[in-house]
Scaffold this motif. Sequence first.
Motif, PDB file in Angstrom:
ATOM      1  N   UNK A  57       0.868  -1.177   0.000  1.00 29.07           N
ATOM      2  CA  UNK A  57       0.000   0.000   0.000  1.00 29.07           C
ATOM      3  C   UNK A  57       0.905   1.226   0.000  1.00 29.07           C
ATOM      4  N   UNK A  58       0.699   2.122  -0.978  1.00 28.06           N
ATOM      5  CA  UNK A  58       1.562   3.281  -1.170  1.00 28.06           C
ATOM      6  C   UNK A  58       0.955   4.539  -0.546  1.00 28.06           C
ATOM      7  N   UNK A  59       1.764   5.588  -0.489  1.00 29.30           N
ATOM      8  CA  UNK A  59       1.292   6.872   0.038  1.00 29.30           C
ATOM      9  C   UNK A  59       0.119   7.418  -0.766  1.00 29.30           C
ATOM     10  N   UNK A  60       0.235   7.329  -2.093  1.00 29.13           N
ATOM     11  CA  UNK A  60      -0.693   8.047  -2.971  1.00 29.13           C
ATOM     12  C   UNK A  60      -1.707   7.146  -3.656  1.00 29.13           C
ATOM     13  N   UNK A  61      -2.070   6.065  -2.981  1.00 26.92           N
ATOM     14  CA  UNK A  61      -3.167   5.170  -3.374  1.00 26.92           C
ATOM     15  C   UNK A  61      -2.856   4.347  -4.626  1.00 26.92           C
ATOM     16  N   UNK A  62      -2.411   5.007  -5.722  1.00 30.20           N
ATOM     17  CA  UNK A  62      -2.088   4.311  -6.975  1.00 30.20           C
ATOM     18  C   UNK A  62      -3.262   3.509  -7.529  1.00 30.20           C
TER      19      UNK A  62
ATOM     20  N   UNK B  55     -11.065   7.387   1.678  1.00 23.80           N
ATOM     21  CA  UNK B  55     -11.759   6.273   1.038  1.00 23.80           C
ATOM     22  C   UNK B  55     -10.878   5.605  -0.016  1.00 23.80           C
ATOM     23  N   UNK B  56     -10.152   6.419  -0.788  1.00 18.46           N
ATOM     24  CA  UNK B  56      -9.257   5.845  -1.792  1.00 18.46           C
ATOM     25  C   UNK B  56      -8.175   4.974  -1.148  1.00 18.46           C
ATOM     26  N   UNK B  57      -7.643   5.428  -0.012  1.00 16.32           N
ATOM     27  CA  UNK B  57      -6.614   4.627   0.644  1.00 16.32           C
ATOM     28  C   UNK B  57      -7.196   3.331   1.201  1.00 16.32           C
ATOM     29  N   UNK B  58      -8.435   3.376   1.659  1.00 18.26           N
ATOM     30  CA  UNK B  58      -9.071   2.149   2.137  1.00 18.26           C
ATOM     31  C   UNK B  58      -9.343   1.187   0.980  1.00 18.26           C
ATOM     32  N   UNK B  59      -9.669   1.719  -0.186  1.00 17.37           N
ATOM     33  CA  UNK B  59      -9.796   0.865  -1.376  1.00 17.37           C
ATOM     34  C   UNK B  59      -8.448   0.214  -1.686  1.00 17.37           C
ATOM     35  N   UNK B  60      -7.374   0.995  -1.586  1.00 21.53           N
ATOM     36  CA  UNK B  60      -6.040   0.461  -1.853  1.00 21.53           C
ATOM     37  C   UNK B  60      -5.697  -0.673  -0.880  1.00 21.53           C
ATOM     38  N   UNK B  61      -6.126  -0.536   0.366  1.00 23.16           N
ATOM     39  CA  UNK B  61      -5.893  -1.604   1.352  1.00 23.16           C
ATOM     40  C   UNK B  61      -6.716  -2.840   0.991  1.00 23.16           C
TER      41      UNK B  61
ATOM     42  N   UNK C 280       0.872 -12.987   2.118  1.00 24.36           N
ATOM     43  CA  UNK C 280       1.459 -13.415   3.381  1.00 24.36           C
ATOM     44  C   UNK C 280       2.101 -12.229   4.079  1.00 24.36           C
ATOM     45  N   UNK C 281       2.527 -11.253   3.272  1.00 25.59           N
ATOM     46  CA  UNK C 281       3.219 -10.064   3.784  1.00 25.59           C
ATOM     47  C   UNK C 281       2.530  -8.817   3.254  1.00 25.59           C
ATOM     48  N   UNK C 282       2.234  -7.883   4.145  1.00 31.51           N
ATOM     49  CA  UNK C 282       1.666  -6.592   3.756  1.00 31.51           C
ATOM     50  C   UNK C 282       2.682  -5.507   4.075  1.00 31.51           C
ATOM     51  N   UNK C 283       3.045  -4.727   3.049  1.00 29.10           N
ATOM     52  CA  UNK C 283       3.941  -3.594   3.220  1.00 29.10           C
ATOM     53  C   UNK C 283       3.131  -2.311   3.084  1.00 29.10           C
ATOM     54  N   UNK C 284       3.328  -1.374   3.989  1.00 29.93           N
ATOM     55  CA  UNK C 284       2.634  -0.094   3.938  1.00 29.93           C
ATOM     56  C   UNK C 284       3.654   1.022   4.046  1.00 29.93           C
ATOM     57  N   UNK C 285       3.717   1.864   3.012  1.00 29.89           N
ATOM     58  CA  UNK C 285       4.691   2.952   2.966  1.00 29.89           C
ATOM     59  C   UNK C 285       3.989   4.280   3.202  1.00 29.89           C
ATOM     60  N   UNK C 286       4.061   4.772   4.426  1.00 26.85           N
ATOM     61  CA  UNK C 286       3.435   6.045   4.811  1.00 26.85           C
ATOM     62  C   UNK C 286       1.975   6.089   4.329  1.00 26.85           C
ATOM     63  N   UNK C 287       1.145   5.150   4.763  1.00 20.73           N
ATOM     64  CA  UNK C 287      -0.210   5.049   4.206  1.00 20.73           C
ATOM     65  C   UNK C 287      -1.126   6.219   4.521  1.00 20.73           C
ATOM     66  N   UNK C 288      -0.739   7.066   5.487  1.00 18.87           N
ATOM     67  CA  UNK C 288      -1.584   8.222   5.805  1.00 18.87           C
ATOM     68  C   UNK C 288      -0.935   9.546   5.434  1.00 18.87           C
ATOM     69  N   UNK C 289       0.234   9.507   4.794  1.00 15.81           N
ATOM     70  CA  UNK C 289       1.006  10.736   4.550  1.00 15.81           C
ATOM     71  C   UNK C 289       0.286  11.724   3.641  1.00 15.81           C
ATOM     72  N   UNK C 290      -0.487  11.227   2.678  1.00 19.59           N
ATOM     73  CA  UNK C 290      -1.137  12.107   1.709  1.00 19.59           C
ATOM     74  C   UNK C 290      -2.540  12.524   2.135  1.00 19.59           C
ATOM     75  N   UNK C 291      -2.937  12.157   3.339  1.00 13.95           N
ATOM     76  CA  UNK C 291      -4.312  12.409   3.783  1.00 13.95           C
ATOM     77  C   UNK C 291      -4.429  13.685   4.605  1.00 13.95           C
ATOM     78  N   UNK C 292      -5.590  14.345   4.467  1.00 14.88           N
ATOM     79  CA  UNK C 292      -5.907  15.437   5.372  1.00 14.88           C
ATOM     80  C   UNK C 292      -6.097  14.860   6.774  1.00 14.88           C
ATOM     81  N   UNK C 293      -5.810  15.649   7.808  1.00 14.76           N
ATOM     82  CA  UNK C 293      -5.878  15.121   9.180  1.00 14.76           C
ATOM     83  C   UNK C 293      -7.200  14.452   9.527  1.00 14.76           C
TER      84      UNK C 293
END
Length: 240
Positions: free
Chosen positions: A82-87, A141-147, A156-169
Motif C-alpha cells: 500500500x503506497x502513500x498516494x493510493x495508486x 476512502x481511496x486509501x481504504x480501497x487500496x488496502x 502473506x506479507x503486507x507492506x505499507x509505505x506512509x499510508x496516511x502521509x497524503x491524507x488530510x488530518x
Amino acid sequence: MITLENVRKNFAEVQALKGVNLTIETGEKVVIIGPSGSGKSQLIRCINGLEQPTSGTVKIDDILVSAKRVDHRAIAKKVAMVFQNYNLYPHMTVLKNVTLAPIKVLGIDEDQAKSDAYKYLERVGLADKIDKYPSQLSGGQQQRVAIARALNMHPEIMLLDEPTAALDPEMVKEVLEVIKGLAKDNMTVVMVTHEMGLAREAADRVIFMNQGQIEDEGTPEEIFHNTDNPRIQDFLSKIL
C-alpha cells in the motif's frame, strides 16, 4: 520470512541505505520510524523488489528478491503493498481496481475475485462504493480501497509505505482504524509511518532508522518510553 543482509542502496553519490541487516519473522508486525531521508521507504521498496540494492541480499523465504533476474510474479503472490498516494486506476471502478490483479496475476476466477472483493471492501467500510470511480471518493476512502485491493491478493506479507502521509488530518483516523485491524491478522506487516500512536498500538517491534542505517530497535515500550538513545529522544520530542 524476510531477511536483509548488508543491504546498501546508492543513488549517484547519495547513500540511501548503508549496510542494513534485518530479519522479520512470520506474523511479526514491524513499524519503521525515523526522520525524513533516513532510508525508510527505500528499505521497504527493496523488500518488495521495487528497488534493487546496490549490494547485499534481500530474501523472502526462498525467493532472492535482490537478484538481477527475479520472478516478480512470485513476489506478488506473497507480498502486497500500500503506497502513500493510493495508486488506483482512475478509469476503473472500485470493484475493478480491487479485482484486476487477483485475476491477472494470481489467475483467480473472476467470480471468486469479486466475492472476495466484496468481503474486503465491507471490511474497510466501502461495500456501498463498488461502482464508484476514484475521483468520486475522498482521500481516506481511496486509501481504504487500496488496502482492500492489497488484501484481495491474499498476501502473506503486507507492506505499507506512509499510508496516511497524503491524507488530510480528518481522514487519517478512518485509515488508521483499518490498519489497526490488519495488525490483529496473522499476516506479516511491515509499515513505514509517522503516526506514532499507530506504531505504539500495532507494532510488535519498532525500528528507528537514521541516515540510512538501523540505529535502534525494540518493543514500543522500549522505544517510546524507556530509550536512552538521544537521537530517538530528540526525534520523538519533535513529532509527539
